[in-house]
Design a protein around this motif. Sequence first.
Motif, PDB file in Angstrom:
ATOM      1  N   SER A  48       0.836  -1.206   0.000  1.00 28.72           N
ATOM      2  CA  SER A  48       0.000   0.000   0.000  1.00 28.72           C
ATOM      3  C   SER A  48       0.867   1.251   0.000  1.00 28.72           C
ATOM      4  CB  SER A  48      -0.890   0.028   1.251  1.00 28.72           C
ATOM      5  OG  SER A  48      -0.092   0.316   2.391  1.00 28.72           O
ATOM      6  N   VAL A  49       0.258   2.338  -0.414  1.00 34.43           N
ATOM      7  CA  VAL A  49       0.927   3.646  -0.384  1.00 34.43           C
ATOM      8  C   VAL A  49       1.313   4.002   1.055  1.00 34.43           C
ATOM      9  CG1 VAL A  49       0.520   6.120  -0.687  1.00 34.43           C
ATOM     10  CG2 VAL A  49      -0.140   4.521  -2.499  1.00 34.43           C
ATOM     11  N   GLU A  50       0.430   3.706   1.991  1.00 32.37           N
ATOM     12  CA  GLU A  50       0.711   4.044   3.381  1.00 32.37           C
ATOM     13  C   GLU A  50       1.981   3.341   3.871  1.00 32.37           C
ATOM     14  OE1 GLU A  50      -2.354   3.029   6.172  1.00 32.37           O
ATOM     15  OE2 GLU A  50      -1.278   3.998   7.830  1.00 32.37           O
ATOM     16  N   ASP A  51       2.105   2.044   3.554  1.00 29.32           N
ATOM     17  CA  ASP A  51       3.320   1.322   3.955  1.00 29.32           C
ATOM     18  C   ASP A  51       4.565   1.948   3.327  1.00 29.32           C
ATOM     19  OD1 ASP A  51       2.142  -0.656   5.598  1.00 29.32           O
ATOM     20  OD2 ASP A  51       1.526  -1.801   3.823  1.00 29.32           O
ATOM     21  N   ALA A  52       4.466   2.255   2.038  1.00 25.38           N
ATOM     22  CA  ALA A  52       5.633   2.823   1.350  1.00 25.38           C
ATOM     23  C   ALA A  52       6.013   4.174   1.968  1.00 25.38           C
ATOM     24  CB  ALA A  52       5.326   2.985  -0.141  1.00 25.38           C
ATOM     25  N   MET A  53       5.013   4.984   2.259  1.00 24.62           N
ATOM     26  CA  MET A  53       5.290   6.314   2.794  1.00 24.62           C
ATOM     27  C   MET A  53       5.878   6.240   4.212  1.00 24.62           C
ATOM     28  SD  MET A  53       4.568   8.604   0.429  1.00 24.62           S
ATOM     29  CE  MET A  53       5.472   7.421  -0.542  1.00 24.62           C
ATOM     30  N   ASN A  54       5.408   5.260   4.981  1.00 22.57           N
ATOM     31  CA  ASN A  54       6.030   5.048   6.296  1.00 22.57           C
ATOM     32  C   ASN A  54       7.482   4.607   6.148  1.00 22.57           C
ATOM     33  OD1 ASN A  54       4.185   5.665   8.427  1.00 22.57           O
ATOM     34  ND2 ASN A  54       2.899   3.975   7.690  1.00 22.57           N
ATOM     35  N   GLY A  88       1.165  -2.355  -4.410  1.00 13.99           N
ATOM     36  CA  GLY A  88       0.303  -1.199  -4.222  1.00 13.99           C
ATOM     37  C   GLY A  88       1.103   0.087  -4.295  1.00 13.99           C
ATOM     38  N   ALA A  89       2.401  -0.035  -4.191  1.00 16.90           N
ATOM     39  CA  ALA A  89       3.293   1.133  -4.291  1.00 16.90           C
ATOM     40  C   ALA A  89       4.717   0.622  -4.419  1.00 16.90           C
ATOM     41  CB  ALA A  89       3.157   2.031  -3.063  1.00 16.90           C
ATOM     42  N   LEU A  90       5.549   1.406  -5.087  1.00 21.08           N
ATOM     43  CA  LEU A  90       6.965   1.054  -5.258  1.00 21.08           C
ATOM     44  C   LEU A  90       7.844   2.195  -4.791  1.00 21.08           C
ATOM     45  CD1 LEU A  90       6.837  -0.335  -8.925  1.00 21.08           C
ATOM     46  CD2 LEU A  90       6.822  -1.687  -6.805  1.00 21.08           C
ATOM     47  N   PRO A 149       2.466   9.888   4.659  1.00 23.27           N
ATOM     48  CA  PRO A 149       1.331   8.950   4.652  1.00 23.27           C
ATOM     49  C   PRO A 149      -0.009   9.689   4.739  1.00 23.27           C
ATOM     50  CG  PRO A 149       3.052   8.203   6.171  1.00 23.27           C
ATOM     51  CD  PRO A 149       3.431   9.585   5.736  1.00 23.27           C
ATOM     52  N   GLU A 150      -0.097  10.618   5.674  1.00 25.83           N
ATOM     53  CA  GLU A 150      -1.341  11.363   5.850  1.00 25.83           C
ATOM     54  C   GLU A 150      -1.642  12.239   4.620  1.00 25.83           C
ATOM     55  OE1 GLU A 150      -1.178  13.919   9.279  1.00 25.83           O
ATOM     56  OE2 GLU A 150      -3.067  14.922   8.731  1.00 25.83           O
ATOM     57  N   ALA A 151      -0.602  12.879   4.078  1.00 28.07           N
ATOM     58  CA  ALA A 151      -0.820  13.768   2.933  1.00 28.07           C
ATOM     59  C   ALA A 151      -1.380  12.995   1.747  1.00 28.07           C
ATOM     60  CB  ALA A 151       0.488  14.458   2.552  1.00 28.07           C
ATOM     61  N   SER A 190      -0.203   3.136  -6.720  1.00 29.36           N
ATOM     62  CA  SER A 190      -0.823   1.982  -7.390  1.00 29.36           C
ATOM     63  C   SER A 190      -1.455   2.384  -8.719  1.00 29.36           C
ATOM     64  CB  SER A 190      -1.865   1.325  -6.473  1.00 29.36           C
ATOM     65  OG  SER A 190      -2.776   2.292  -6.020  1.00 29.36           O
ATOM     66  N   LEU A 191      -1.940   3.599  -8.847  1.00 29.57           N
ATOM     67  CA  LEU A 191      -2.484   4.046 -10.129  1.00 29.57           C
ATOM     68  C   LEU A 191      -1.382   4.105 -11.188  1.00 29.57           C
ATOM     69  CD1 LEU A 191      -4.824   6.927  -8.878  1.00 29.57           C
ATOM     70  CD2 LEU A 191      -5.568   4.814 -10.032  1.00 29.57           C
ATOM     71  N   VAL A 192      -0.217   4.569 -10.790  1.00 30.08           N
ATOM     72  CA  VAL A 192       0.905   4.634 -11.734  1.00 30.08           C
ATOM     73  C   VAL A 192       1.352   3.221 -12.099  1.00 30.08           C
ATOM     74  CG1 VAL A 192       3.267   5.450 -12.088  1.00 30.08           C
ATOM     75  CG2 VAL A 192       1.646   6.889 -10.826  1.00 30.08           C
ATOM     76  N   VAL A 193       1.446   2.351 -11.094  1.00 29.85           N
ATOM     77  CA  VAL A 193       1.831   0.956 -11.354  1.00 29.85           C
ATOM     78  C   VAL A 193       0.858   0.308 -12.334  1.00 29.85           C
ATOM     79  CG1 VAL A 193       2.019  -1.341 -10.301  1.00 29.85           C
ATOM     80  CG2 VAL A 193       3.041   0.650  -9.156  1.00 29.85           C
ATOM     81  N   HIS A 194      -0.425   0.527 -12.099  1.00 28.60           N
ATOM     82  CA  HIS A 194      -1.445  -0.026 -12.999  1.00 28.60           C
ATOM     83  C   HIS A 194      -1.264   0.511 -14.425  1.00 28.60           C
ATOM     84  CE1 HIS A 194      -5.302  -1.469 -14.448  1.00 28.60           C
ATOM     85  NE2 HIS A 194      -5.544  -0.241 -14.901  1.00 28.60           N
ATOM     86  N   ALA A 195      -1.038   1.804 -14.537  1.00 28.64           N
ATOM     87  CA  ALA A 195      -0.880   2.421 -15.866  1.00 28.64           C
ATOM     88  C   ALA A 195       0.366   1.903 -16.576  1.00 28.64           C
ATOM     89  CB  ALA A 195      -0.825   3.939 -15.726  1.00 28.64           C
TER      90      ALA A 195
END
Lengths: 464, 464
Positions: free
Chosen positions: B229-235, B274-276, B351-353, B255-260
């Motif tokens: 997830s984005v939250e995990d990556a941002m942490n 979900g995030a890289l 993460p919050e942002a 994840s939207l970028v990964v999907h694209a």
Amino acid sequence: MLDPKHIEALKGIVGTENVYSDKAHLIAYSYDATRTRYEPDAVVFPRHEEDVSNILRYCNEHRIVITPRGAGSGFTGGALPANGGILLAMEKHMNRILEIDIENMVAVVQPGVVNMELQKAAAAAGLFYPPDPASEEYSSIGGNVSENAGGMRAAKYGITKDYVMALRAVRANGDIIRAGKRTIKDVAGYNIAGILIASEGTLAVITEITVKLLPMPQFTKSYMGIFPSVEDAMNAVFKSLAAGANPVAMEFLDSLVVHALKEKLGIELPEEAGALLVGDVDGNVAEEVEYQLHKLDESFKANGAIGFTVAQNAEEGKKLWYARRNASPVITIYGSKKLNEDISVPRSKLPEALEKIYAIGAKYGLKVPCFGHAGDGNIHVNVMVDGSNPAELHKGHEAIEEIFELVVSMGGTLSGEHGIGMSKAPFMNIAFNDEELALFRDIKLAFDPNNILNPGKMGLPNPA
Amino acid sequence: MLDPKHIEALKGIVGTENVYSDKAHLIAYSYDATRTRYEPDAVVFPRHEEDVSNILRYCNEHRIVITPRGAGSGFTGGALPANGGILLAMEKHMNRILEIDIENMVAVVQPGVVNMELQKAAAAAGLFYPPDPASEEYSSIGGNVSENAGGMRAAKYGITKDYVMALRAVRANGDIIRAGKRTIKDVAGYNIAGILIASEGTLAVITEITVKLLPMPQFTKSYMGIFPSVEDAMNAVFKSLAAGANPVAMEFLDSLVVHALKEKLGIELPEEAGALLVGDVDGNVAEEVEYQLHKLDESFKANGAIGFTVAQNAEEGKKLWYARRNASPVITIYGSKKLNEDISVPRSKLPEALEKIYAIGAKYGLKVPCFGHAGDGNIHVNVMVDGSNPAELHKGHEAIEEIFELVVSMGGTLSGEHGIGMSKAPFMNIAFNDEELALFRDIKLAFDPNNILNPGKMGLPNPA
């Protein structure tokens, strides 16, 4: 002399206990490290930013000059109340570390915090605040920012300006200004923090400072290179760095300093040492430290070094540094008074600069022991005179002026870290042309149209 | 429209061949990367600093507005001649690398030099110029300084301002100003270079730039962390850095970028990603690189990473980076027009942002793929809309305004690296209060009393 009604008004703002106007206190706050004395009309201790704002608004309205003061440890008179008025002292209340933000690796401090207190608080959190002026035990961060203080670690880690991320400050009219963010990148609006750094309290009063912290390096070792001559050492400085060495510090001691260390302190140093380079290297892994030591050893020897010593433990390191730490006090064997300047030149010009500085000394019959931060091109040049001999003192000042002219002609600066203040103000026209000095005046007036903030410093106009 | 006599006067200064006023050229020079168009009245190509001085003196006398232009690759309209007048283009003559000074590890360049040309010239001398904006292949160093350009390596190496040692510049009245020195330390006079950086051509025209160069790192490796997830990556971003990791770059793809990337380019990426986080680590010794990779691996996994890949050679590294390099073009699957902003927040707020930015997108029914320089807190936020649908475009702009308000409320900035120019000028009052905006105006007028230099940018006044 300040009208007593103004003293009363200031007491109304900060409280009676935070305004001193008795003779004893005025004398106590009349000095800095230049040992020149100027008495303020009152010493005022703001409790917080709002006090600073109210004081400035009042003084701006009544055209009362204000000199901000951190620890009063400056070498150029930046915090001296040369035009009387209010000395705004940060040491009493505005001296707290507000936050060590481990997650973002920043610290937020008030201007009166002592440099070493910040270094210690950062270290307690596993972090590192690199700027380490020689005054680190007593100078304040507010003063460090106002003078853009350097230090020994500048060779690798840069200077105060490289760590300031954000400032809060109060303009002469009392406006509270936020400049910068707790972010690495911020390009919205003018870089106000950038111009407040090194502005010596002439543009605004800094009330809060956010600095970047680094991870604490895991390994450190100290080294000493022994050279037959100053020229060899100075060549080794820029050639080792250009070859890829990146030492934390690369400090220089010339043969006069080496002689004085032996004579006065009996320090054991090699007989044949005409100059020394002392410093530290660091890294996250032991191999990086070895890489740096190898680079230095190799470059130093290719440039005439007759010895290269590595301290194998902290105690040995302390011994290597002992010489450097005592450079300043021992050179008084050459004269009772030292005219101490901190010139800086591009590193490749160091050999020529030192040769010519010694020649200027010789011309005036004065000894000029030199030491300092060779790794960043910043050398402390000490013209030694008999302080009780006015003719010699005069010669010393003439030598200093020639040295400044030399340094500027070589692409160097009047001051690497001490600032301009009062003592170097007479030399500003050596370093800057009329157009540049006019721009400085225009900027000063943009921030402070009534010229109440530390007027007369840095070659800027005195009050009308 | 400019009086033809002024065109003739300018031809008299720089030569007929260096002034364009025909329609075709005015159109050719009317754009930048914002794809907005404003035609100048004339395009003038100064041959050297003296030309710049003479042009400015003439224009100041006749109140003719001037917009300096590097490569015209800016994202916020900084180089657009929004008020007509003279477009002062540096690309034709003032585009030379004047010196690579290996001994002092500095480069001296004219403003029209392309960033990558400087990087290459430094590398040919065994040295390293780190700032690497995405536009590095075509943006100019003059533009990089004027906008304080960042880039991917900012996580470890900082941004343009961290490399500028000295500038030469011309004030609106034609005065030639030297600011800074080829020395690490210089504290004489106001830090004029500090305020010219990021001033977007509104204070002076930069004519020469001296930058610091570093030793070229010996070893580099690329890595990729895969997160659910984005939250995990941002942490993982701020926690790995606070734990002592110091990667060259730490780039984020949501994840939207990964999907694209999968959808449009068929890039093979883990199903569950979900995030890289993608980046490089470097060092002088292989062990430092391994130390950094170990720190990242450990911290990433402690923060939820489901994979950590290290490229074992340059080809594998290129493959890891391929996804990041194509993030910007592929997201057009979410909308024909992208409203691209480059916000920056303190890293612990990432993460919050991100969570709140996605919520703002959802509120307006818009996809907001995000990617960018997470290692320094700077994220490219892309609000995707159907460009042919005015109602959706309007919603997109409302979302952007909400995002700016959010970011500023979290201690962040309107712009991490693109600048304010014209496109973010309407949002300056979100980031700055009246007192701060007044100070910006006062500084502008101190440098340029007749408001001829790039007026109307950064929320500053348009010409009278």
